[in-house]
Write a protein that holds these residues in place. Structure first.
Motif, short mmCIF file in Angstrom:
data_model
loop_
_atom_site.label_atom_id
_atom_site.label_comp_id
_atom_site.label_asym_id
_atom_site.label_seq_id
_atom_site.Cartn_x
_atom_site.Cartn_y
_atom_site.Cartn_z
N LEU A 265 73.13 12.75 -32.29
CA LEU A 265 74.19 13.35 -33.09
C LEU A 265 73.70 14.62 -33.79
CD1 LEU A 265 76.00 10.25 -34.62
CD2 LEU A 265 77.05 12.02 -33.22
N ALA A 266 72.45 14.61 -34.21
CA ALA A 266 71.89 15.78 -34.88
C ALA A 266 71.89 16.99 -33.96
CB ALA A 266 70.48 15.48 -35.37
N LYS A 267 71.55 16.77 -32.70
CA LYS A 267 71.56 17.88 -31.73
C LYS A 267 72.96 18.45 -31.59
CE LYS A 267 67.62 16.40 -28.90
NZ LYS A 267 67.18 15.90 -27.57
N LEU A 268 73.96 17.55 -31.56
CA LEU A 268 75.35 18.01 -31.45
C LEU A 268 75.78 18.75 -32.71
CD1 LEU A 268 77.05 14.88 -29.81
CD2 LEU A 268 76.70 17.12 -28.76
N ALA A 269 75.41 18.21 -33.86
CA ALA A 269 75.79 18.83 -35.13
C ALA A 269 75.23 20.24 -35.25
CB ALA A 269 75.32 17.97 -36.30
N ASP B 154 79.22 20.92 -33.43
CA ASP B 154 80.16 19.86 -33.08
C ASP B 154 80.74 19.25 -34.36
OD1 ASP B 154 80.90 17.82 -30.66
OD2 ASP B 154 80.63 16.75 -32.56
N ALA B 155 82.06 19.33 -34.52
CA ALA B 155 82.72 18.91 -35.76
C ALA B 155 82.57 17.42 -36.02
CB ALA B 155 84.19 19.31 -35.72
N GLU B 156 82.70 16.60 -34.97
CA GLU B 156 82.62 15.15 -35.14
C GLU B 156 81.21 14.73 -35.58
OE1 GLU B 156 84.49 11.19 -34.61
OE2 GLU B 156 85.11 13.23 -35.08
N ALA B 157 80.20 15.37 -35.00
CA ALA B 157 78.82 15.06 -35.37
C ALA B 157 78.53 15.50 -36.80
CB ALA B 157 77.86 15.73 -34.40
N PHE C 255 77.34 13.13 -40.32
CA PHE C 255 76.27 13.36 -41.30
C PHE C 255 76.82 13.60 -42.71
CE2 PHE C 255 73.83 13.99 -37.43
CZ PHE C 255 72.67 13.29 -37.74
N ASP C 256 78.01 14.19 -42.81
CA ASP C 256 78.65 14.32 -44.11
C ASP C 256 78.92 12.94 -44.72
OD1 ASP C 256 78.65 17.06 -44.04
OD2 ASP C 256 80.72 17.25 -43.32
N GLU C 257 79.43 12.04 -43.90
CA GLU C 257 79.73 10.69 -44.38
C GLU C 257 78.44 9.94 -44.72
OE1 GLU C 257 82.06 8.85 -41.34
OE2 GLU C 257 83.86 10.03 -41.81
N PHE C 258 77.43 10.10 -43.88
CA PHE C 258 76.13 9.46 -44.14
C PHE C 258 75.57 9.94 -45.48
CE2 PHE C 258 71.48 9.45 -43.95
CZ PHE C 258 71.23 8.12 -43.64
N ILE D 221 65.16 9.40 -39.87
CA ILE D 221 66.39 10.13 -40.21
C ILE D 221 66.12 11.23 -41.24
CG2 ILE D 221 68.75 9.88 -41.12
CD1 ILE D 221 68.85 7.11 -39.96
N ARG D 222 64.98 11.17 -41.92
CA ARG D 222 64.64 12.22 -42.90
C ARG D 222 64.61 13.60 -42.25
NH1 ARG D 222 59.54 11.31 -40.91
NH2 ARG D 222 57.94 12.88 -41.34
N LYS D 223 64.32 13.63 -40.94
CA LYS D 223 64.21 14.91 -40.24
C LYS D 223 65.57 15.61 -40.10
CE LYS D 223 60.08 13.45 -37.72
NZ LYS D 223 59.46 13.16 -36.41
N THR D 224 66.65 14.88 -40.33
CA THR D 224 67.99 15.47 -40.24
C THR D 224 68.52 15.83 -41.63
OG1 THR D 224 69.17 13.34 -40.38
CG2 THR D 224 68.46 14.06 -38.19
#
Length: 286
Positions: free
Chosen positions: A187-191, A195-198, A202-205, A231-234
C-alpha cells in the motif's frame, strides 16, 4: 579476547542472534524456528545455536520473546505461535548448560530498553517504545529503567479495547489486511504514486495510532514515544493524520514537550535483548 553479550530474538519463524562487543552489534545470523517440534527439541535447537557463538567470550545472554515471561524466574509462560513452548524454564535450562547469566523479557519491552540504551531514546529518562508490525507491542522505561510489570505484561496497550476490537486490530499490519486486503509495504508503494485509496488507508491508520498515543499520554505522559517495527518506515504517510488526532489531547503543554521519534536501529530485537544484560550489574572475572 574482548568480552561480549549475546542477544537472541526468538520468534515463531526464526531465531536471530548477535553479539555486542565494545558497544557495537556484530556477528548477526539466524536459523529457522522448529515451531511445531517438541519443547525439548526447541530447547536443544536454541542451545545448539548459542554454542556457535561460544568462540566469543560471552559474559551473559539476553533473550526477547513475543509472549509473557516470569522475568524473575526466567520462565516463558507461553507463545501462541510455538504450541509446545508453554511454561518453559528457559533461564534454568540455559544457565545450567552455559554457566552464564541469562535474562529474558517480552520482545516489546526489549525494544524499549534497546532504543533507550543504544538508539534515539538515549537522551530520555522516561519513554515508551511502540512496535508497529504484524502486531502492536509496547514497552516502558521509567527513570532510565525498564518497567516490565507483572509477567512482563506492562505496556500491552495492544490488547486494550478500542472501537469494536482492540488497538492492535487498528494499529498494526492487521488494519491494512482487514480493511484494505493488502500489506502495508504494498500500500505504501501505491500511496507514494498518488493512489487515493492507499493514501486514505494511511490517513486512517494515523488517526487510530494517534488515539493509541493519546491513551499512553494520559497514563504516563512520557518525554518521548519511539516508534519501531516495519510500519515505522511508512511514517511520512501517516504522520499528518496522527498529529492531527493528537491535537485533541487535553493537556497541550504535555503534547508540546513530547518527542515522537522513529527508531533508526535495524536490529532492534537483538539490541533490546543485549540491553537486558547490559543494564544489569554483572561481576566479570578479570
Amino acid at each position: 579476547m574482548q568480552k561480549a553479550i549475546l542477544g537472541l530474538d526468538i520468534g515463531g519463524t526464526g531465531i536471530k542472534g548477535g553479539v555486542l562487543v565494545n558497544g557495537h552489534l556484530e556477528d548477526i545470523r539466524s536459523i529457522p524456528t522448529p515451531a511445531h517440534e517438541s519443547q525439548e527439541y526447541i530447547l536443544q535447537t536454541i542451545a545448539d545455536f548459542i554454542h556457535t557463538y561460544e568462540y566469543h567470550e560471552l559474559i551473559g545472554i539476553g533473550i526477547g520473546i513475543p509472549g509473557l515471561v516470569d522475568t524473575k524466574q526466567g520462565i516463558v509462560l507461553g507463545l501462541s505461535n510455538i504450541p509446545s513452548f508453554q511454561h518453559v524454564e528457559l533461564k534454568k535450562y540455559l544457565t545450567t548448560k552455559f554457566q552464564k547469566p541469562v535474562f529474558i523479557n517480552n520482545d516489546a519491552n526489549c525494544f524499549a530498553i534497546g532504543v533507550h540504551k543504544y538508539g534515539v531514546g538515549k537522551p530520555f529518562k522516561n519513554l515508551v517504545g511502540i512496535t508497529l508490525g504484524t502486531g502492536t507491542g509496547g514497552g516502558i522505561v521509567i527513570n532510565g529503567h525498564l518497567y516490565s510489570g507483572s509477567f512482563s505484561a506492562a505496556g500491552e496497550w495492544c490488547s486494550a479495547p478500542y472501537l469494536d476490537h482492540n488497538y492492535e486490530y487498528y494499529c498494526s499490519g492487521k488494519f491494512f489486511q482487514n480493511f484494505y486486503h493488502s500489506k502495508p509495504k504494498a500500500l505504501a508503494k501505491l500511496a507514494l504514486t498518488g493512489d487515493a485509496e492507499a493514501q486514505k488507508a494511511f490517513d486512517e491508520f494515523g488517526h487510530h495510532l494517534g488515539e493509541l498515543l493519546k491513551t499512553i499520554l494520559y497514563a504516563l505522559a512520557p518525554e518521548a514515544i519511539i516508534l519501531g517495527g516495519s510500519i515505522r518506515k511508512t511514517f511520512p504517510l501517516f504522520k499528518k493524520s496522527m498529529y492531527e488526532t493528537l491535537q485533541t489531547f487535553s493537556y497541550p503543554t504535555v503534547l508540546e514537550n513530547l518527542k515522537i521519534l522513529i527508531s533508526e536501529l535495524d536490529e532492534t530485537a537483538i539490541h533490546g535483548a543485549v540491553a537486558l544484560v547490559d543494564t544489569e550489574e554483572i561481576k566479570v572475572e578479570a
